[in-house]
Design a protein around this motif. Structure first.
Motif, short mmCIF file in Angstrom:
data_model
loop_
_atom_site.label_atom_id
_atom_site.label_comp_id
_atom_site.label_asym_id
_atom_site.label_seq_id
_atom_site.Cartn_x
_atom_site.Cartn_y
_atom_site.Cartn_z
N VAL A 290 34.42 68.30 112.57
CA VAL A 290 35.47 67.89 111.65
C VAL A 290 36.77 68.54 112.11
O VAL A 290 36.99 69.74 111.89
CB VAL A 290 35.13 68.30 110.20
N SER A 291 37.63 67.78 112.77
CA SER A 291 38.86 68.34 113.32
C SER A 291 39.92 68.47 112.23
O SER A 291 39.83 67.82 111.18
CB SER A 291 39.38 67.43 114.42
N PRO A 292 40.96 69.30 112.46
CA PRO A 292 42.04 69.43 111.45
C PRO A 292 42.70 68.08 111.14
O PRO A 292 43.02 67.80 109.98
CB PRO A 292 43.02 70.39 112.12
N LEU B 170 40.37 66.05 108.94
CA LEU B 170 40.33 66.62 107.58
C LEU B 170 41.61 66.23 106.82
O LEU B 170 41.55 65.89 105.64
CB LEU B 170 40.19 68.14 107.63
N PRO C 213 43.85 70.45 101.50
CA PRO C 213 43.14 70.76 102.75
C PRO C 213 42.40 72.09 102.73
O PRO C 213 41.29 72.18 103.27
CB PRO C 213 44.26 70.77 103.79
N ALA C 214 42.96 73.12 102.10
CA ALA C 214 42.26 74.42 102.09
C ALA C 214 40.92 74.28 101.37
O ALA C 214 39.91 74.83 101.80
CB ALA C 214 43.11 75.48 101.41
N PHE D 173 38.49 72.17 103.50
CA PHE D 173 37.97 73.00 104.60
C PHE D 173 36.88 73.93 104.09
O PHE D 173 35.83 74.08 104.72
CB PHE D 173 39.11 73.81 105.24
N THR E 273 33.15 72.99 111.94
CA THR E 273 34.60 73.02 111.72
C THR E 273 35.35 73.56 112.93
O THR E 273 36.53 73.83 112.86
CB THR E 273 34.94 73.89 110.49
#
Lengths: 599, 330
Positions: free
Chosen positions: A49-51, A54, A65-66, A69, A80
């Motif tokens: 799961v790339s930034p 996400l 997002p936080a 994640f 991650t």
């Protein structure tokens, strides 16, 4: 929500994965509940799961997002950080250890390199907690990201099998009789159809008596269905043994909407009975859930399936689709005006999600952290609504109760443990597998049914109930396997794990693996469990390597104090039972000098 | 009464008495027994409320009056007759007839162990409250072995969920800790997660309990559970708006004003030389109460009282940090 995103952008495949997953779901209500399915879609397509991916998921689902994640980083099947697309999860847990898990790890390591690393950037491997394939140990699970992703469980697994699957070559499944030695025998109630019908065929299921129980339930009406379940004195088969009828009665008077959940997150080490049922008789679970939904007034059921069960996943998906097509699920079930449908949700590698409130958080798109109780799920459950949650085997028991009546059901077994029971027999036994027997069969009789002790034939100990259970000795083989009978010998039936070890097994290493399991699977929310499980493993390590802090007696006293605090002060059952098997072994076996209680 | 200056004086004034909300219904009271003493509390009160009403002091770490109870630290556990396990006083509601013990042997053992588990894994050097508790409960964290050396920067953030860290590797016989380098990535505050007990307070303050910014959340699992931005990006790349409300609720000094951190590093931080003066924030019309902490005629940090009606202890970046210019003499 006013969200802040960093500069990372998704690529076309990631956008397609997220949008494809969300194409068929309504996004008008709570969108966060789709977070786990979306993370599965990204992970399945890309292997991690790339930034950017996400960010796109968060934008579509309106989740910070936080937080997203934090959810992805909670589950072992989501990566991650950049990760190769091919992953092999090799079980090195207690059942597989008795059947060559270390040799399999060594073979895989020789082929792919050290755990977690990748020689070619294409494939890597990780050691895994119990994969629920114990009857065919040693086990491995291969996951290949792509479009579509491929997943394959292998048991018994060899290094050659693993490499074949990685290369995309077919490896046949072993025959069912290996997992269910009783398959096809007359007189079985829960395993009656296993091995006799094509698990993909609704017609086969109907020809074998399928959906008669549901028709009967519709004729009786919800009140009478619950009355039969109460009379059957059925109690939960997931481990807590709560009376099912009482749970259902409580739900009838709760506010609407209410939800039904089938807990199929079977992850207790040594447990595989629910998997065998779902793989081989998936329609029976659909039928049983529909009866439960009808009786309790739930129009929506969630089936939360363990993430490591690919075969059960495909068979249940097929069963749900066939039932919808033919009007066994939907707005007008059987043409009787009853509305009920099932949504299948996959876990993603977290034992703790078998805890009912953690499971609800997981469906809601959150970290699988258990909630404090009270309030209980029947009052405040999924999405804050009253919720009925039952284990797979518990629900499947409702079918014979509908057919033969609660009283007849209760005639089987004992006064306080009624009905048939599935046992998960693995470890050092001649014929491991799922066995159906009435409650009250003794431990010794069950082991005889499974062909007797395996390994070198000399029994050292039996683990009852799983990692959260207890070790018992040769002297306790006469104990009846019932809730009350196991309690009388200071053990628990738990999820009906029966795992003998011969006298070549170093129990110290088994205890360390159990301690490791709880350390790795603690959600980390409360202090007694988050740190206590680490200290417990460190302490066993010191004892096993003969380097106690102070005397062995002091260390054992400290272990007991730690166990007491975990049992008393942890939020949920994981921390509360993390020391029980270890303490039982120390009390009953001369594992470390001077630890055995005099009896 | 509408004044003559009202934009539209033609709006008719309703006749009759001014409508009032119905009077609050009297709350029912719940009677229970704590440590042998009877107490009556309003329905909905927690066991912690009830104990406090009797003057019984109950230790708390993750509880704060201005945040939703998360009951994760388990230091406040009490024994309720008939309950299989201990229950958290901070969130368990009082029920009629409950018999509660706050100082039984089981309670003391669990509190002691919780303190030892924290003391053996977290740097509590700037958490005087916890040190007091440790004395009270005779906690001896060294029973679990000497602390392992700290992790390298980023090492704990890279842990995979469920990945096993074998004990004794690489520091045999040591107790694992959350030790790691301090994260200093902005001018206003630092994050020293060696001191983090994972009480969730900062996450709550950043989220729906106060700020609704959601810059930080729990990540990882088990002993690797940690407070993190997405992918551990530095705060300037995150959603953080530097309200500093996370610092305001942190019980261990893991989150700290850069000003305090620098002075502590330099050895000049001295709370005995500090004064705390309440004033009103000059920036906007909300009227937040600021507590200005001054040492040697310089503002060293700004907080707000928890029980203040306007702030409930929370501020924004201007009130919390907008005082640098006061310290400039030129």
């Amino acid at each position: 929500m006013d969200l802040h995103f960093n500069q990372h952008a998704p690529d076309a495949e990631e956008i397609a994965a997220v949008d494809g997953c969300l194409a068929s779901v309504p996004l008008d209500g709570d969108r966060r509940q789709h977070l786990l399915p979306v993370l599965h879609a990204i992970q399945g397509r890309k292997g991690w799961v790339s930034p950017g991916a996400l960010n796109h998921a968060c934008l579509r689902l309106d989740v910070p997002p936080a937080e997203a994640f934090g959810v992805a980083d909670f589950y072992a099947l989501f990566q991650t950080r950049p990760h190769p697309p091919l992953t092999v999860h090799v079980c090195d847990d207690i059942a597989c250890r008795t059947r060559g898990a270390e040799a399999l790890c060594a073979e895989v390591e020789a082929a792919l390199g050290p755990q977690g690393e990748s020689r070619d950037g294409v494939a890597t491997w990780h050691r895994s907690p119990c994969l629920g394939l114990c009857e065919r140990a040693p086990a491995a699970l291969v996951i290949a990201a792509g479009h579509p992703p491929r997943e394959r469980d292998l048991a018994p697994a060899t290094g050659a099998h693993v490499l074949s699957v990685l290369a995309g070559a077919p490896v046949p499944h072993p025959p069912l009789s290996v997992s269910v030695p009783q398959a096809g025998q007359p007189g079985l109630k829960l395993l009656a159809r296993v091995g006799r019908i094509d698990p993909a065929s609704l017609d086969d299921y109907r020809a074998a008596g399928g959906f008669l129980a549901l028709r009967r339930a519709f004729e009786m009406g919800p009140g009478a269905v619950i009355k039969e379940v109460v009379e059957s004195r059925l109690v939960g088969r997931g481990g807590a043994a709560f009376p099912t009828g009482v749970k259902w009665q409580g739900a009838r008077s709760a506010t609407l909407p209410r939800y039904l959940i089938c807990n199929a997150d079977e992850s207790e080490p040594g447990t595989f009975k629910d998997r065998v049922l779902m793989e081989n008789d998936p329609f029976s679970l659909i039928e049983a859930m529909t009866i439960a939904g009808f009786a309790t007034g739930c129009e929506k059921g969630y089936l939360y399936l363990r993430g490591e069960y690919p075969l059960a996943l495909s068979r249940l998906e097929n069963a749900i689709a066939r039932c919808r097509e033919r009007g066994f699920l939907g707005d007008d079930v059987l043409g009787d005006g009853v509305r009920f449908d099932i949504e299948l949700r996959r876990g993603a590698g977290a034992y703790i999600c078998g805890e009912e409130t953690a499971l609800m958080n997981s469906i809601e798109g959150r970290r699988g952290e258990p909630r404090n109780k009270p309030p209980f799920p029947t009052e405040f459950g999924l999405f804050g609504q009253p919720t009925v949650i039952n284990n797979v085997e518990t629900l499947v028991n409702v079918i014979p109760i509908m057919i033969e009546g609660g009283k007849a059901f209760a005639a089987l077994g004992t006064e306080r443990s009624t009905g048939p029971k599935l046992f998960c027999v693995s470890g050092h036994v001649q014929r491991p597998g799922v066995y159906e027997a009435p409650f009250g069969i003794t431990l010794g009789e069950l082991l005889d049914l499974a062909g007797g002790i395996g390994g070198n034939g000399r029994l050292q100990a039996v683990l009852l109930g799983g990692a959260a259970g207890a070790f018992v000795t040769h002297d306790q083989l006469g104990a009846p396997l019932t809730f009350e009978g196991t309690r009388a010998i200071g053990a628990t039936l738990g999820s009906a794990v029966v795992m003998p070890f011969d006298d070549t097994v170093d129990l110290r290493q088994i205890l360390r693996r159990i301690a490791q399991f709880f350390r790795d699977e603690s959600c980390g929310q409360c202090v007694p469990c988050r740190v206590g499980t680490v200290r417990q493993e460190e302490l066993l390590h010191r004892l096993a390597t003969d380097r106690p802090l102070g005397s062995v007696g002091e260390e054992v006293a400290l272990l007991k104090e730690l166990g007491q605090a975990m049992r008393d002060a942890s939020i949920c059952g994981l921390g509360q039972t993390a020391s029980s098997a270890i303490e039982s072994a120390l009390a009953r076996f001369p594992i470390f000098q001077g630890t055995q209680e005099t009896r | 009464m509408i004044s003559q200056d009202a934009p539209d004086a033609k709006i008719p004034v309703p006749r009759g008495p001014v409508p009032m909300p119905p009077p609050p219904r009297p709350r029912r009271t719940v009677e229970l027994t704590i440590d042998g003493q009877s107490v009556a509390v309003p329905e909905g009160a927690t066991l912690l409320d009830a104990a406090r009403q009797l003057g019984i002091e109950t230790p708390t770490l993750c509880f704060l009056e201005n945040l939703t109870p998360v009951n994760v630290c388990r230091i406040c556990v009490v024994e309720v007759e008939g309950s299989r396990t201990l229950v958290p006083a901070c969130s368990r509601k009082a029920e009629p007839g409950m018999k509660v013990s706050t100082d039984s042997e089981r309670v003391r053992l669990s509190r002691k162990l919780v303190l030892e588990l924290l003391g053996s894994s977290v740097d509590l050097s700037t958490a005087p409250q916890i040190q007091d508790y440790m004395e009270r409960y005779d906690a001896k964290p060294e029973r679990f072995g000497p602390p392992a050396p700290p992790a390298r920067a980023g090492e704990r953030d890279a842990a995979r969920p469920g990945h096993h860290h074998p004990p004794g590797v690489p520091h045999d016989g040591c107790a694992a800790t959350v030790g790691q380098p301090v994260k200093v990535d902005n001018e206003l505050y630092v994050r020293d997660y060696s001191k983090c007990i994972v009480c969730y307070k900062c996450v709550e303050a950043c989220g729906t309990d106060a700020q609704n910014t959601f810059a930080i959340a729990l990540a990882g699992r088990g002993f690797d559970a940690r407070i993190s931005t997405e992918y551990d990006v530095p705060l300037p790349d995150s959603a953080c708006v530097y309200c500093g409300n996370c610092i305001g609720v942190c019980p261990t000094g893991a989150l700290m004003f850069k000003s305090e951190f620098d002075m502590r590093q330099a050895g000049t931080w001295d709370e005995s030389q500090q004064t705390a003066t309440d004033t009103i924030c000059p920036y906007c019309g909300v009227g937040c109460t600021l507590t200005v902490h001054v040492q040697e005629e310089k503002i060293v940090k700004v907080t707000s009282p928890l029980d203040n009606d306007v702030t409930r202890g929370h501020l924004c970046i201007k009130g919390r940090f907008g005082w640098e210019w006061v310290n400039r003499r030129e």
